[in-house]
Design an enzyme around this catalytic site. Structure first.
Site, PDB file in Angstrom:
ATOM      1  N   ASP A   1      -3.704   2.256  -5.331  1.00  0.00           N
ATOM      2  CA  ASP A   1      -2.394   2.246  -4.661  1.00  0.00           C
ATOM      3  C   ASP A   1      -2.181   1.018  -3.786  1.00  0.00           C
ATOM      4  O   ASP A   1      -1.345   1.031  -2.895  1.00  0.00           O
ATOM      5  CB  ASP A   1      -2.202   3.533  -3.841  1.00  0.00           C
ATOM      6  N   GLU A   2      -2.904  -0.055  -4.068  1.00  0.00           N
ATOM      7  CA  GLU A   2      -2.904  -1.186  -3.148  1.00  0.00           C
ATOM      8  C   GLU A   2      -3.020  -2.509  -3.900  1.00  0.00           C
ATOM      9  O   GLU A   2      -3.814  -2.628  -4.823  1.00  0.00           O
ATOM     10  CB  GLU A   2      -4.145  -0.976  -2.263  1.00  0.00           C
TER      11      GLU A   2
ATOM     12  N   ASP B   1       0.870  -1.190   0.000  1.00  0.00           N
ATOM     13  CA  ASP B   1       0.000   0.000   0.000  1.00  0.00           C
ATOM     14  C   ASP B   1       0.904   1.237   0.000  1.00  0.00           C
ATOM     15  O   ASP B   1       1.747   1.407   0.870  1.00  0.00           O
ATOM     16  CB  ASP B   1      -0.900  -0.006   1.248  1.00  0.00           C
TER      17      ASP B   1
END
Ligand code: DCP
Ligand code: MG
Length: 438
Positions: free
Chosen positions: A133-134, A22
């Protein structure tokens, strides 16, 4: 492990190694890429925000800005009260107590995210992207839980550090990574030491790591459930793990039992790739190896029904039906039959799988059985998304091309059954060495 195991059956394969990656204050980190002078400064990125104005909401804030009480989803007006805009300062104001406000530029952030994801796909055979973003990575086949030669760190930790460093060096943004034997623990671990965190939870440490974690952070516990749990005196994952499972079930239904399991560090979800699979498979291990023909046929029937059912529910037709037979200790045999055209035919999956079993393995003592359908086609084929996934993926699906018309003697082709001792730190390059399904 890329394969799924039927619930309730033992799987004696080695512990999985899951990474949850993350990015730290992602939009703000992207802004810093093109404005390096923002490094170390409080940065607020606003959605629906225009320079000089006071409307919109905070998408994210850099960690420096968070110290002023600015956080995601807050109105920009509130953020401005807590952290004035640097451009609005008077000559006597303290510039150290002001922030830089920027407007969301999603196209730019997506291009940065694509660079990060390319590295992730290069580092793992199975990547599940869950947001901009993960992502979860299954790196069971790429590294090991064994200790590195140099000391008390695991090879898995070294691998995660390598992923982190590649992202920092090649893209220029910071990631926090959690490493654990399952998805829910890896997610909690990535959040545990943000920013720039690297937290490793070894298989034997899951329960003690989770114990002090607030229940809100257990995957599947929302604010309402957390409040109800609180009223039962259950504040931490440790409390939840020790609670009576049937009482939880009475209160929350089957989800109660699931949450109880998660808090105890048990999460049998496997990391499945984003997008369309190239094949669908399921396997099941026997508690004790068996040569009983009816036991074996029974398991194959159940696996065939499950796989055919999943194919139908995903709108997939298949042109190949195969089985996998694992003979103790690690001898993997795969057989498959190709059909003349794509079908959606559960009875055929069962009869072909049983024929393949009977033809050669009726007498064999087996440890594990699997059924797979592949050469999938989708009725609503959307070529663009299929292409997108295939080019993004490095191997794909439960697609590791394990099933072939030939016997695979090499355990290395199947991490599922590879003894831990046979593993090494980051070395294997992609899937090209594996046998693709015919
Ligand atoms: N985001 C958003 N609105 C929210 C939450 C997030 O627009 N309410 C956007 C901005 C974030 C990005 O999604 O940069 C990723 O979300 P995260 O929850 O991962 O938050 P950050 O990456 O910003 O911070 P952290 O370091 O806590 O992960
Ligand atoms: Mg983030």
């Amino acid at each position: 492990m890329a394969e799924e195991t039927l619930p309730g059956t033992a799987d004696d394969g080695p512990d999985s190694i899951v990474l949850h990656v993350d990015m730290d204050c992602f939009y703000a980190a992207c802004e810093r890429l093109r404005e390096p002078e923002l490094e170390g400064e409080p940065v607020v990125v606003g959605m629906g925000y225009e320079p000089g104005e006071g409307h919109g909401a905070v998408a994210t804030a850099s960690y420096e800005a968070r110290e002023f009480g600015v956080e995601s989803a807050q109105p920009i007006s509130t953020a401005l009260e807590r952290l004035p805009r640097i451009d609005d300062l008077g000559p006597d104001d303290d510039p150290a107590a002001a922030g830089h406000y920027r407007t969301v530029d999603l196209d730019f952030y997506k291009s940065v995210a694509a660079d990060v994801k390319a590295i992730l796909h290069d580092c793992a055979d199975v990547v599940r992207e869950v947001s901009i973003d993960e992502a979860y990575l299954d790196v069971t086949d790429r590294t090991a839980w064994d200790l590195a030669a140099s000391g008390d760190r695991t090879l898995a930790e070294g691998f995660a550090r390598y992923v982190k460093q590649r992202i920092a060096r090649e893209v220029g943004v910071a990631a926090s990574i959690g490493v654990a034997p399952n998805m829910s623990t890896a997610k909690i671990a990535s959040d545990f030491d943000k920013p720039d965190g690297l937290v490793v939870v070894r298989p034997g440490e899951v329960r003690s790591f989770l114990a002090p974690i607030p229940v809100e952070e257990v995957h599947g516990v929302g604010p309402v459930t957390a409040r109800k749990l609180g009223s039962l005196g259950i504040e931490t994952a440790g409390d939840l793990a020790e609670a009576d499972a049937s009482a939880l079930e009475a209160e929350f239904g089957s989800r109660g039992r699931e949450l109880h399991e998660r808090a105890r560090g048990y999460d049998d979800r496997t990391v499945t790739p984003t997008g369309r699979p190239k094949s669908l498979s399921r396997e099941s291990a026997f508690t004790e190896p068996t040569d009983d023909v009816e036991d074996k046929r029974e398991v194959v029937r159940a696996l065939a029904a499950d796989v055919a059912d999943r194919a139908r529910s995903r709108g997939a037709m298949y042109r190949t039906i195969g089985i996998k037979v694992v003979v103790p200790p690690f001898d993997i045999n795969t057989r498959a039959t190709s059909l003349s055209g794509p079908v959606d035919d559960p009875e055929l999956v069962e009869s072909v799988a049983l024929d393949l079993l009977d033809a050669e393995f009726a007498e064999t003592t087996v440890r594990k059985l699997g059924v797979r359908v592949s050469k999938l086609s989708f009725a609503d084929a959307d070529q663009s998304s299929l292409d997108g996934w295939e080019s993004a993926g490095s191997g794909g699906a439960d697609g590791d091309g394990r099933v072939s018309d030939e016997t695979e003697a090499s355990a290395a082709a199947d991490g599922d059954d590879e003894p831990p001792a046979g593993r090494e730190a980051p070395s294997r390059g992609g899937q090209s060495s594996l046998v693709e399904f015919d």
